[in-house]
Design a protein around this motif. Structure first.
Motif, short mmCIF file in Angstrom:
data_model
loop_
_atom_site.label_atom_id
_atom_site.label_comp_id
_atom_site.label_asym_id
_atom_site.label_seq_id
_atom_site.Cartn_x
_atom_site.Cartn_y
_atom_site.Cartn_z
N HIS A 188 0.81 -1.09 -0.19
CA HIS A 188 0.15 -0.37 -0.31
C HIS A 188 0.86 1.37 0.37
CE1 HIS A 188 -3.36 2.84 1.00
NE2 HIS A 188 -3.17 3.53 1.59
N ASP A 189 1.85 1.32 1.04
CA ASP A 189 2.62 2.72 1.59
C ASP A 189 3.39 2.87 -0.49
OD1 ASP A 189 2.13 2.95 3.53
OD2 ASP A 189 4.02 2.43 4.20
N VAL A 190 4.22 1.86 -0.68
CA VAL A 190 4.61 2.39 -2.42
C VAL A 190 3.51 1.79 -4.03
CG1 VAL A 190 6.73 1.16 -1.69
CG2 VAL A 190 5.58 -0.23 -2.99
N GLY A 191 2.31 1.89 -3.57
CA GLY A 191 0.92 1.87 -4.75
C GLY A 191 1.29 1.01 -5.24
N VAL A 192 1.29 -0.28 -4.83
CA VAL A 192 1.17 -1.59 -5.22
C VAL A 192 -0.28 -2.46 -5.01
CG1 VAL A 192 1.96 -4.17 -5.27
CG2 VAL A 192 3.25 -2.10 -5.74
N THR A 193 -0.73 -2.62 -6.22
CA THR A 193 -2.52 -3.06 -5.67
C THR A 193 -3.05 -4.49 -5.47
OG1 THR A 193 -3.58 -2.59 -7.61
CG2 THR A 193 -3.60 -0.65 -5.86
N ALA A 194 -2.09 -5.21 -5.94
CA ALA A 194 -1.83 -6.71 -6.38
C ALA A 194 -0.68 -7.36 -5.95
CB ALA A 194 -3.13 -6.60 -7.17
N LEU A 195 -0.63 -7.99 -6.27
CA LEU A 195 0.77 -9.61 -6.74
C LEU A 195 -0.04 -10.38 -7.95
CD1 LEU A 195 2.22 -9.77 -2.77
CD2 LEU A 195 2.60 -7.51 -4.94
N THR A 196 0.86 -11.39 -8.46
CA THR A 196 0.76 -11.58 -9.00
C THR A 196 0.73 -12.91 -8.34
OG1 THR A 196 1.73 -13.21 -10.68
CG2 THR A 196 3.42 -12.49 -9.28
N ALA A 197 -0.35 -13.82 -8.53
CA ALA A 197 -0.58 -15.30 -8.16
C ALA A 197 0.47 -16.81 -8.55
CB ALA A 197 -2.09 -15.48 -8.49
N ARG A 198 1.39 -15.60 -9.74
CA ARG A 198 2.08 -17.08 -10.13
C ARG A 198 3.10 -17.78 -9.03
NH1 ARG A 198 3.93 -13.41 -14.84
NH2 ARG A 198 1.53 -14.38 -16.48
N LYS A 199 2.52 -19.22 -9.04
CA LYS A 199 3.63 -19.29 -7.48
C LYS A 199 4.93 -19.56 -7.60
CE LYS A 199 4.63 -23.66 -5.30
NZ LYS A 199 5.22 -24.15 -5.47
N LEU A 200 6.06 -19.69 -9.21
CA LEU A 200 7.25 -19.29 -9.10
C LEU A 200 7.52 -17.83 -8.88
CD1 LEU A 200 10.28 -20.25 -9.65
CD2 LEU A 200 9.64 -20.30 -11.82
N GLU A 201 7.19 -17.07 -9.63
CA GLU A 201 7.38 -15.90 -9.09
C GLU A 201 7.17 -14.96 -7.83
OE1 GLU A 201 5.97 -12.35 -12.07
OE2 GLU A 201 5.51 -14.20 -13.69
N TYR A 251 -6.81 -11.51 -0.64
CA TYR A 251 -7.43 -12.25 -1.98
C TYR A 251 -7.39 -12.17 -3.22
CZ TYR A 251 -11.04 -11.64 1.97
OH TYR A 251 -12.22 -11.17 3.39
N GLN A 252 -7.84 -13.80 -3.59
CA GLN A 252 -7.23 -13.83 -4.95
C GLN A 252 -8.24 -13.83 -6.31
OE1 GLN A 252 -5.45 -17.82 -6.17
NE2 GLN A 252 -4.87 -17.06 -7.93
N GLU A 253 -7.80 -12.43 -7.06
CA GLU A 253 -8.66 -12.19 -8.28
C GLU A 253 -8.09 -12.61 -9.46
OE1 GLU A 253 -9.67 -8.72 -7.48
OE2 GLU A 253 -11.30 -9.01 -5.62
N GLY A 254 -8.22 -13.64 -9.32
CA GLY A 254 -7.84 -14.03 -11.09
C GLY A 254 -6.09 -14.24 -10.76
N PRO A 255 -5.70 -13.47 -11.80
CA PRO A 255 -3.96 -13.97 -11.51
C PRO A 255 -3.58 -13.07 -10.79
CG PRO A 255 -4.90 -12.19 -13.56
CD PRO A 255 -6.14 -12.96 -12.90
N TRP A 256 -4.42 -12.34 -9.38
CA TRP A 256 -3.44 -11.42 -8.94
C TRP A 256 -4.08 -11.68 -7.13
CZ3 TRP A 256 -0.43 -8.76 -10.98
CH2 TRP A 256 -0.79 -8.29 -12.55
N TRP A 257 -2.97 -11.76 -6.75
CA TRP A 257 -3.38 -11.81 -4.84
C TRP A 257 -3.76 -10.14 -4.97
CZ3 TRP A 257 -4.58 -16.00 -1.84
CH2 TRP A 257 -4.06 -16.87 -2.27
#
Length: 94
Positions: free
Chosen positions: A23-36, A85-91
């Motif tokens: 939140h502090d750096v403006g990231v609204t979601a993370l990828t849900a790809r396990k390896l990444e 929460y996972q929303e499609g390809p994003w956490w």
């Protein structure tokens, strides 16, 4: 006397901190790809000074990466201020 954090407490603090940091750096979601997620978490964990002292039960290495379980289990935590929460390809943190 200082109380040691339980494994559950450590994971909750890390999950909350990850969400607040995003939140502090403006990231609204993370990828849900396990390896990444695992590679990113492991890289950040090696640089985190408290990883080996305060958060000893959380792992971020090739043998075990707790990044995804920390994020995925956040919705079931009792006292966490944040839930992922996972929303499609994003956490997405809420």
């Amino acid at each position: 006397m200082t109380r040691q954090l339980t494994k559950a407490d450590q994971r909750t603090v890390i999950g909350d901190g990850l969400a607040v940091g995003c939140h502090d750096v403006g990231v609204t979601a993370l990828t849900a790809r396990k390896l990444e997620i695992e590679l990113s978490f492991n890289h950040a964990w090696r640089s985190f000074p408290l990883a080996t002292t305060l958060f000893r039960q959380v792992k971020g290495d090739l043998a075990r990466c707790d990044g995804i379980p920390i994020i995925a289990d956040s919705t079931r935590r009792r006292w966490s201020r944040v839930a992922w929460y996972q929303e499609g390809p994003w956490w997405v943190p809420t």
